[in-house]
Design a protein around this motif. Structure first.
Motif, PDB file in Angstrom:
ATOM      1  N   THR A   2       0.846  -1.179   0.000  1.00 25.59           N
ATOM      2  CA  THR A   2       0.000   0.000   0.000  1.00 25.59           C
ATOM      3  C   THR A   2       0.885   1.234   0.000  1.00 25.59           C
ATOM      4  O   THR A   2       1.790   1.345   0.829  1.00 25.59           O
ATOM      5  CB  THR A   2      -0.905   0.035   1.249  1.00 25.59           C
ATOM      6  OG1 THR A   2      -1.692  -1.158   1.265  1.00 25.59           O
ATOM      7  CG2 THR A   2      -1.805   1.245   1.237  1.00 25.59           C
ATOM      8  N   ILE A   3       0.650   2.131  -0.929  1.00 26.85           N
ATOM      9  CA  ILE A   3       1.395   3.388  -0.999  1.00 26.85           C
ATOM     10  C   ILE A   3       0.450   4.500  -0.579  1.00 26.85           C
ATOM     11  O   ILE A   3      -0.644   4.631  -1.133  1.00 26.85           O
ATOM     12  CB  ILE A   3       1.937   3.637  -2.413  1.00 26.85           C
ATOM     13  CG1 ILE A   3       2.897   2.504  -2.791  1.00 26.85           C
ATOM     14  CG2 ILE A   3       2.620   4.996  -2.497  1.00 26.85           C
ATOM     15  CD1 ILE A   3       3.372   2.543  -4.204  1.00 26.85           C
ATOM     16  N   GLU A   4       0.869   5.280   0.404  1.00 30.31           N
ATOM     17  CA  GLU A   4       0.037   6.369   0.922  1.00 30.31           C
ATOM     18  C   GLU A   4       0.790   7.684   0.814  1.00 30.31           C
ATOM     19  O   GLU A   4       2.019   7.711   0.889  1.00 30.31           O
ATOM     20  CB  GLU A   4      -0.310   6.098   2.391  1.00 30.31           C
ATOM     21  CG  GLU A   4      -1.100   4.823   2.604  1.00 30.31           C
ATOM     22  CD  GLU A   4      -1.397   4.545   4.070  1.00 30.31           C
ATOM     23  OE1 GLU A   4      -1.103   5.409   4.919  1.00 30.31           O
ATOM     24  OE2 GLU A   4      -1.912   3.462   4.356  1.00 30.31           O
ATOM     25  N   ASN A   5       0.048   8.761   0.659  1.00 32.86           N
ATOM     26  CA  ASN A   5       0.668  10.083   0.652  1.00 32.86           C
ATOM     27  C   ASN A   5       1.198  10.414   2.038  1.00 32.86           C
ATOM     28  O   ASN A   5       0.673   9.952   3.052  1.00 32.86           O
ATOM     29  CB  ASN A   5      -0.341  11.142   0.230  1.00 32.86           C
ATOM     30  CG  ASN A   5      -0.676  11.074  -1.241  1.00 32.86           C
ATOM     31  OD1 ASN A   5      -0.109  10.277  -1.979  1.00 32.86           O
ATOM     32  ND2 ASN A   5      -1.606  11.894  -1.669  1.00 32.86           N
ATOM     33  N   SER A   6       2.236  11.227   2.061  1.00 31.42           N
ATOM     34  CA  SER A   6       2.815  11.671   3.324  1.00 31.42           C
ATOM     35  C   SER A   6       1.905  12.689   3.990  1.00 31.42           C
ATOM     36  O   SER A   6       1.061  13.316   3.345  1.00 31.42           O
ATOM     37  CB  SER A   6       4.181  12.314   3.072  1.00 31.42           C
ATOM     38  OG  SER A   6       5.059  11.392   2.489  1.00 31.42           O
ATOM     39  N   GLU A   7       2.123  12.861   5.285  1.00 33.80           N
ATOM     40  CA  GLU A   7       1.414  13.873   6.068  1.00 33.80           C
ATOM     41  C   GLU A   7       2.466  14.767   6.716  1.00 33.80           C
ATOM     42  O   GLU A   7       3.642  14.411   6.785  1.00 33.80           O
ATOM     43  CB  GLU A   7       0.539  13.201   7.124  1.00 33.80           C
ATOM     44  CG  GLU A   7      -0.529  12.311   6.495  1.00 33.80           C
ATOM     45  CD  GLU A   7      -1.398  11.604   7.521  1.00 33.80           C
ATOM     46  OE1 GLU A   7      -1.163  11.775   8.739  1.00 33.80           O
ATOM     47  OE2 GLU A   7      -2.305  10.876   7.106  1.00 33.80           O
ATOM     48  N   THR A   8       2.038  15.935   7.200  1.00 39.11           N
ATOM     49  CA  THR A   8       3.010  16.883   7.744  1.00 39.11           C
ATOM     50  C   THR A   8       3.812  16.307   8.912  1.00 39.11           C
ATOM     51  O   THR A   8       4.971  16.663   9.079  1.00 39.11           O
ATOM     52  CB  THR A   8       2.331  18.201   8.180  1.00 39.11           C
ATOM     53  OG1 THR A   8       1.269  17.915   9.079  1.00 39.11           O
ATOM     54  CG2 THR A   8       1.803  18.968   6.988  1.00 39.11           C
ATOM     55  N   GLN A   9       3.241  15.396   9.673  1.00 38.10           N
ATOM     56  CA  GLN A   9       4.002  14.802  10.781  1.00 38.10           C
ATOM     57  C   GLN A   9       5.124  13.880  10.276  1.00 38.10           C
ATOM     58  O   GLN A   9       5.986  13.479  11.042  1.00 38.10           O
ATOM     59  CB  GLN A   9       3.107  14.069  11.783  1.00 38.10           C
ATOM     60  CG  GLN A   9       2.429  12.836  11.253  1.00 38.10           C
ATOM     61  CD  GLN A   9       0.989  13.087  10.871  1.00 38.10           C
ATOM     62  OE1 GLN A   9       0.587  14.213  10.619  1.00 38.10           O
ATOM     63  NE2 GLN A   9       0.206  12.033  10.817  1.00 38.10           N
ATOM     64  N   ASP A  10       5.125  13.569   8.978  1.00 37.38           N
ATOM     65  CA  ASP A  10       6.168  12.730   8.378  1.00 37.38           C
ATOM     66  C   ASP A  10       7.408  13.530   7.975  1.00 37.38           C
ATOM     67  O   ASP A  10       8.420  12.938   7.588  1.00 37.38           O
ATOM     68  CB  ASP A  10       5.626  12.012   7.134  1.00 37.38           C
ATOM     69  CG  ASP A  10       4.462  11.092   7.444  1.00 37.38           C
ATOM     70  OD1 ASP A  10       4.466  10.454   8.508  1.00 37.38           O
ATOM     71  OD2 ASP A  10       3.537  11.006   6.606  1.00 37.38           O
ATOM     72  N   ILE A  11       7.346  14.844   8.035  1.00 41.12           N
ATOM     73  CA  ILE A  11       8.443  15.676   7.541  1.00 41.12           C
ATOM     74  C   ILE A  11       9.796  15.329   8.169  1.00 41.12           C
ATOM     75  O   ILE A  11      10.777  15.203   7.432  1.00 41.12           O
ATOM     76  CB  ILE A  11       8.111  17.180   7.673  1.00 41.12           C
ATOM     77  CG1 ILE A  11       7.003  17.522   6.673  1.00 41.12           C
ATOM     78  CG2 ILE A  11       9.347  18.046   7.427  1.00 41.12           C
ATOM     79  CD1 ILE A  11       6.478  18.937   6.775  1.00 41.12           C
ATOM     80  N   PRO A  12       9.914  15.146   9.478  1.00 36.25           N
ATOM     81  CA  PRO A  12      11.231  14.788  10.026  1.00 36.25           C
ATOM     82  C   PRO A  12      11.796  13.501   9.410  1.00 36.25           C
ATOM     83  O   PRO A  12      12.993  13.432   9.093  1.00 36.25           O
ATOM     84  CB  PRO A  12      10.974  14.621  11.524  1.00 36.25           C
ATOM     85  CG  PRO A  12       9.792  15.482  11.801  1.00 36.25           C
ATOM     86  CD  PRO A  12       8.939  15.361  10.563  1.00 36.25           C
ATOM     87  N   GLU A  13      10.960  12.521   9.190  1.00 34.29           N
ATOM     88  CA  GLU A  13      11.419  11.268   8.583  1.00 34.29           C
ATOM     89  C   GLU A  13      11.779  11.474   7.107  1.00 34.29           C
ATOM     90  O   GLU A  13      12.766  10.912   6.621  1.00 34.29           O
ATOM     91  CB  GLU A  13      10.350  10.183   8.724  1.00 34.29           C
ATOM     92  CG  GLU A  13      10.746   8.851   8.130  1.00 34.29           C
ATOM     93  CD  GLU A  13      11.918   8.168   8.823  1.00 34.29           C
ATOM     94  OE1 GLU A  13      12.366   7.134   8.300  1.00 34.29           O
ATOM     95  OE2 GLU A  13      12.391   8.635   9.872  1.00 34.29           O
ATOM     96  N   ILE A  14      11.013  12.287   6.407  1.00 29.78           N
ATOM     97  CA  ILE A  14      11.324  12.586   5.005  1.00 29.78           C
ATOM     98  C   ILE A  14      12.696  13.255   4.917  1.00 29.78           C
ATOM     99  O   ILE A  14      13.537  12.880   4.087  1.00 29.78           O
ATOM    100  CB  ILE A  14      10.236  13.477   4.378  1.00 29.78           C
ATOM    101  CG1 ILE A  14       8.921  12.700   4.250  1.00 29.78           C
ATOM    102  CG2 ILE A  14      10.679  14.031   3.014  1.00 29.78           C
ATOM    103  CD1 ILE A  14       7.711  13.557   3.930  1.00 29.78           C
TER     104      ILE A  14
END
Length: 50
Positions: A2-14
């Motif tokens: 499953t591929i999901e769009n990122s969310e703003t809380q994912d920014i540190p990991e990105i």
């Protein structure tokens, strides 16, 4: 898978993943990606491109 769009809380990991990729590019002698600003990533997330 499953591929999901990122969310703003994912920014540190990105940002961490981009840095890991840049380090790998350095080791391989490849052209380095630029350092991306958080605001650019936020825009991409808002536009469902991240």
């Amino acid at each position: 898978m499953t591929i999901e769009n990122s969310e703003t809380q994912d920014i540190p990991e990105i940002l961490r993943l981009y840095e890991t990729a840049r380090e790998f590019q350095k080791v391989k002698g490849a052209v380095l990606w630029p350092e991306f600003e958080q605001k650019l990533i936020k825009v991409e997330i808002a536009e469902n491109r991240q």
